[in-house]
Scaffold this motif. Sequence first.
Motif, mmCIF file in Angstrom:
data_model
loop_
_atom_site.group_PDB
_atom_site.id
_atom_site.type_symbol
_atom_site.label_atom_id
_atom_site.label_comp_id
_atom_site.label_asym_id
_atom_site.label_seq_id
_atom_site.Cartn_x
_atom_site.Cartn_y
_atom_site.Cartn_z
ATOM 1 N N ASP A 49 0.827 -1.210 0.000
ATOM 2 C CA ASP A 49 0.000 0.000 0.000
ATOM 3 C C ASP A 49 0.866 1.267 0.000
ATOM 4 O O ASP A 49 0.394 2.351 0.282
ATOM 5 N N GLU A 50 2.152 1.098 -0.325
ATOM 6 C CA GLU A 50 3.154 2.153 -0.427
ATOM 7 C C GLU A 50 3.467 2.823 0.899
ATOM 8 O O GLU A 50 4.103 3.869 0.938
ATOM 9 N N ALA A 51 3.035 2.221 1.993
ATOM 10 C CA ALA A 51 3.387 2.731 3.311
ATOM 11 C C ALA A 51 4.790 2.242 3.670
ATOM 12 O O ALA A 51 5.218 1.164 3.253
ATOM 13 N N ILE A 52 5.478 3.061 4.432
ATOM 14 C CA ILE A 52 6.784 2.694 4.965
ATOM 15 C C ILE A 52 6.671 2.776 6.484
ATOM 16 O O ILE A 52 6.229 3.792 7.023
ATOM 17 N N LYS A 53 7.057 1.709 7.149
ATOM 18 C CA LYS A 53 7.080 1.672 8.610
ATOM 19 C C LYS A 53 8.532 1.490 9.024
ATOM 20 O O LYS A 53 9.213 0.589 8.539
ATOM 21 N N ILE A 54 8.993 2.345 9.912
ATOM 22 C CA ILE A 54 10.385 2.312 10.360
ATOM 23 C C ILE A 54 10.409 2.190 11.878
ATOM 24 O O ILE A 54 9.829 3.019 12.578
ATOM 25 N N TRP A 55 11.083 1.155 12.351
ATOM 26 C CA TRP A 55 11.253 0.952 13.784
ATOM 27 C C TRP A 55 12.720 1.147 14.140
ATOM 28 O O TRP A 55 13.604 0.635 13.461
ATOM 29 N N THR A 56 12.991 1.898 15.200
ATOM 30 C CA THR A 56 14.341 1.983 15.746
ATOM 31 C C THR A 56 14.495 0.789 16.673
ATOM 32 O O THR A 56 13.813 0.689 17.685
ATOM 33 N N THR A 57 15.384 -0.120 16.293
ATOM 34 C CA THR A 57 15.515 -1.405 16.992
ATOM 35 C C THR A 57 16.846 -1.551 17.729
ATOM 36 O O THR A 57 17.200 -2.646 18.148
ATOM 37 N N THR A 58 17.558 -0.466 17.895
ATOM 38 C CA THR A 58 18.890 -0.500 18.499
ATOM 39 C C THR A 58 18.909 -1.300 19.796
ATOM 40 O O THR A 58 19.804 -2.116 20.014
ATOM 41 N N ASN A 59 17.933 -1.089 20.664
ATOM 42 C CA ASN A 59 17.919 -1.741 21.981
ATOM 43 C C ASN A 59 16.768 -2.721 22.163
ATOM 44 O O ASN A 59 16.406 -3.027 23.295
ATOM 45 N N ILE A 60 16.212 -3.232 21.077
ATOM 46 C CA ILE A 60 15.055 -4.120 21.196
ATOM 47 C C ILE A 60 15.381 -5.347 22.045
ATOM 48 O O ILE A 60 14.529 -5.863 22.753
ATOM 49 N N HIS A 61 16.638 -5.780 21.999
ATOM 50 C CA HIS A 61 17.051 -6.950 22.788
ATOM 51 C C HIS A 61 17.001 -6.671 24.297
ATOM 52 O O HIS A 61 16.958 -7.607 25.087
ATOM 53 N N ASN A 62 16.994 -5.416 24.698
ATOM 54 C CA ASN A 62 16.849 -5.047 26.107
ATOM 55 C C ASN A 62 15.391 -4.788 26.491
ATOM 56 O O ASN A 62 15.078 -4.642 27.665
ATOM 57 N N GLN A 63 14.508 -4.714 25.490
ATOM 58 C CA GLN A 63 13.114 -4.341 25.722
ATOM 59 C C GLN A 63 12.143 -5.511 25.651
ATOM 60 O O GLN A 63 11.045 -5.427 26.179
#
Length: 176
Positions: free
Chosen positions: A104-118
Amino acid sequence: MKTDFVIADEHGRELFKEYATKQDWYKYIKESKNEKARWDISYWSGSTMIIGEIKVRESYDSTSFVEWDYEAKKHTALVELKDQMQEKYPKKTIEIQYINIFKDEAIKIWTTTNIHNQQQPVWNKRPSTTYGKTEMVDKLNYKCSLENEALRSHLYEVISEPRIEDGEDENDNLPF
């Protein structure tokens, strides 16, 4: 000869660059040219260096699920790369982002730098393609929620908040 994976990776980078070059926060650094690289693109967002992993989800709209898989194996490799870059540039802020581009031409961006701590990653059966053969394998994944994405955008315009449906999310039935 380029493999289907290389062609798909190049397509994802081009789609993202087409979008990002129109944004005032984006300054291109470099993109991966190696099929076995741990990253797809790097860029500046303000004074922050971003190492990005791009996933093109041509079969799905951005609101098809409330969570999207992010492979723990990819994240670990990106964290190692980030740490190497941090040693090289100790005064710079460096982040990891997981960039998803949908049909649907949407772009989703997640900052995942610390996902392993979350959060703890979870095991799921997901498709794996090796030498043209596709099979379901166990993969360890983090969950990127639409509620927690870093950026909600569209290839051509800003879109509205994602639709979050009530009820159970059937993560084990996700197609990736």
